[in-house]
Design an enzyme around this catalytic site. Structure first.
Site: not given
Length: 630
Positions: A274, A368-369, A244, A117
């Site tokens: 990785d 992930a699961a 990739w 602001e």
């Protein structure tokens, strides 16, 4: 019964479904979530009463479409600071004249810098008189000086349109009431302005501050699962090779996602396969913390994540795992955090306690699961490459969820499709935007804390983040100070943290040290100053003054004394805590903070109590010798 009480009843039923990882009726859970997501989007941050005010007479005086266009512009502006403001909200402001021209705009770069602001008012100048200010979110003045509100009032703004109220209870409604008390007309989307297109504009304001909204309601950071897969659903070949899958354009988008996150989390499998760096690679600025989640600590000794020259790494593991490897990590400077039982929900609750706002999960299918089953994943970003790799044993992005029928599949909510180069980006929510049940104590209570901190007794006042009711006690609060240098000349520092970090390198003749001091002084925010100081200290320990460990408490004390001497409202707030113990509630800073379980030394709290005692025993003018009044 009003709309929001109804929502409260609905969420009492669906929240246990979201949290429980043992409930296998996933489809029923998702159906309930989908059924209520539109209500959550529309009313998640509305006034907490059953009555809705509708001021149709005021709306007719202004262009509806123009209002909503400028609100969206304010939301877009606020998004420019994503990743830099955390753990604070993203604020944007657009000022438009009566004729509908944009006179000025601004966004909060980071906590401790000028509010959106204030920047918009400066840009608009005299054109503010009689103009309308458009705010994606209600200002969060929490330092008793109401900077954002004052900027609008003093500039002559006569009307404000607000996208959403502040998500935090002790701030919600304060700025709106203050503006109205000064005679401004304030219209809030969904309250004073209601229609389908209003709902869409309001949704844009919700989306830009989703991390804060989810964190405030669910007590875990806003978590996004990101992965790249082939058209046949593989995240790597059968051999494990994955570089990739997606295009360079998609990878650049991932770097952007990282730069907007507080931390990135991977599992042990991803690290072994990785050897990722997990950097944002955007040429400086915010760098998210790297987190490795490994139950056994079966991790390589040589890894990119053990290189802390750019950003820190935290390893979370099960208690007792590979003590010798834990010592090795400690020798590298890697922080290790142990859990009795390692699971995603406990880990996320821990990082919530540490003040993290958003987490990007770049893990493999197994983790992930587990995260999805634990109910901690809120959104999914899936990059689908037009490639087919095949392979019976090639890994998929999400492992076993215990589902045996397609009717149990989890459906994404509010799905978006976007082509990124040759790839398709599919995104959507696994959980709807939640109803914001207040979790932060109101300001009339006797303590002020991070939402997760439980006071041991009412005479203890906890403070931590600068948006807490007592957050101005923090050395990161945006209050400039003027301190004497070695030649007794006064210099202005943007915050206590700026001054503290620069003092690490004071008196060192090396030109690099002098340059570092200047860069810290020019840092746009306390967080940025802290990053500079800590990084230089870690990379170039020879530049740190030899007596730093013995003088750093005194440096902090002098800076704090200056701050509380020259700002009357801060002095009054400190004196108002007389009789209470002050605790800096950082769960991870064991020197300045109180630690997670009270094991910290709490030197910041100690210094504040010392100052309070001194102020109570001396005249107001007695402390002015420490610094120059601004």
């Amino acid at each position: 019964m009003g709309i929001l009480p109804c929502l409260a009843l609905v969420y009492k039923k669906i929240v246990p479904l979201i949290i429980s990882s043992k409930d296998n009726n996933y489809k029923a859970q998702q159906q309930i979530q989908q059924e209520n997501t539109r209500m959550a989007l529309s009313f998640a941050l509305g006034p907490y009463s059953s009555s809705v005010i509708c001021r149709t007479t005021n709306i007719n005086k202004h262009s509806h479409a123009q209002d909503l266009s400028y609100i969206r512009r304010a939301a877009d502006l606020s998004d420019k600071s994503a990743g830099f403001t955390s753990p604070h909200p993203n604020f944007g402001c657009v000022i438009a004249t009566r004729s509908g021209e944009v006179a000025g705009e601004g966004y909060l770069y980071a906590q401790g810098t000028k509010p959106a602001e204030g920047l918009a008012v400066e840009a608009a100048g005299e054109r503010c008189r009689g103009a309308t200010a458009y705010l994606n979110m209600e200002p969060g003045d929490c330092h008793w000086d109401h900077t954002a509100v004052s900027a609008l009032v003093q500039a002559g703004i006569t009307r404000a349109v607000v996208g959403i109220r502040h998500p935090l209870q002790h701030l919600r409604g304060n700025a709106i009431r203050a503006l109205r008390s000064q005679g401004l007309q304030v219209d809030v989307l969904g309250e004073d302005m209601q229609s389908k297109i209003v709902e869409e504009a309001r949704k844009a304001c919700l989306l830009v501050n989703l991390p804060l909204i989810y964190r405030a309601a669910s007590r875990v950071p806003f978590s996004v699962l990101k992965y790249a897969m082939t058209l046949d659903g593989k995240i790597a070949a059968s051999s494990g090779h994955a570089a990739w899958i997606s295009s360079k354009l998609s990878r650049n988008r991932v770097f952007e996602l990282r730069g907007r996150s507080d931390a990135i989390i991977v599992g042990g499998n991803t690290m072994r396969r990785d050897d990722p760096r997990l950097t944002a690679r955007h040429g400086g600025g915010h760098m998210p913390i790297r987190i490795v989640m490994s139950q056994t600590l079966d991790l390589p000794k040589e890894a990119n994540l053990w290189d802390l020259s750019e950003v820190s790494t935290i390893v979370v593991t099960q208690r007792g795992a590979r003590r010798s490897f834990q010592r090795f990590l400690a020798s590298k400077g890697v922080e290790v955090v142990e859990f009795d039982i390692l699971n995603p929900r406990d880990v996320m609750e821990y990082f919530h306690d540490r003040g993290y706002l958003s987490i990007l999960w770049e893990c493999g299918g197994t983790l992930a699961a587990s995260a999805i089953s634990s109910g901690v994943i809120h959104k999914v970003f899936a990059f689908v490459a037009p490639k087919i790799i095949g392979g019976k044993n090639a890994p998929s992005p999400v492992g076993e969820l215990g589902m045996v029928e397609m009717s149990q599949a989890l459906d994404l909510i509010d799905v978006c499709f976007e082509q990124v180069g040759p790839d398709m980006l599919i995104s959507g929510f696994l959980q709807p935007i939640p109803d914001l049940t207040p979790t932060i104590p109101s300001e009339d209570e006797t303590f002020a804390i991070d939402p997760t901190v439980i006071p041991f007794e009412s005479s203890i006042i906890f403070f931590y983040k600068t948006w807490d009711p007592y957050g101005a006690f923090s050395n990161f609060s945006p209050h400039p100070i003027q301190m004497p240098d070695e030649d007794s000349n006064y210099a202005t520092w943007s915050s206590v943290e700026h001054y503290y970090q620069a003092n690490k390198f004071l008196g060192i003749s090396n030109p690099m040290a002098q340059d570092c001091i200047e860069q810290i002084k020019l840092a746009k925010s306390p967080e940025e100053a802290a990053r500079m100081g800590r990084l230089t200290q870690r990379r170039h320990p020879n530049l740190v003054r030899s007596d730093w460990e013995s003088v750093k408490i005194d440096v902090m004390y002098r800076a704090l004394k200056c701050k509380f001497s020259i700002y009357p409202h801060l002095n009054s707030m400190l004196l108002s805590t007389a009789g209470s113990v002050l605790v800096e509630a950082s769960p991870h800073d064991l020197f300045w903070g109180g630690g997670r379980d009270g094991e910290g030394l709490n030197y910041l709290g100690r210094l504040l109590m010392q100052l309070r005692s001194e102020f109570l025993g001396e005249s107001p003018a007695a402390s002015e010798s420490t610094c120059l009044a601004l």
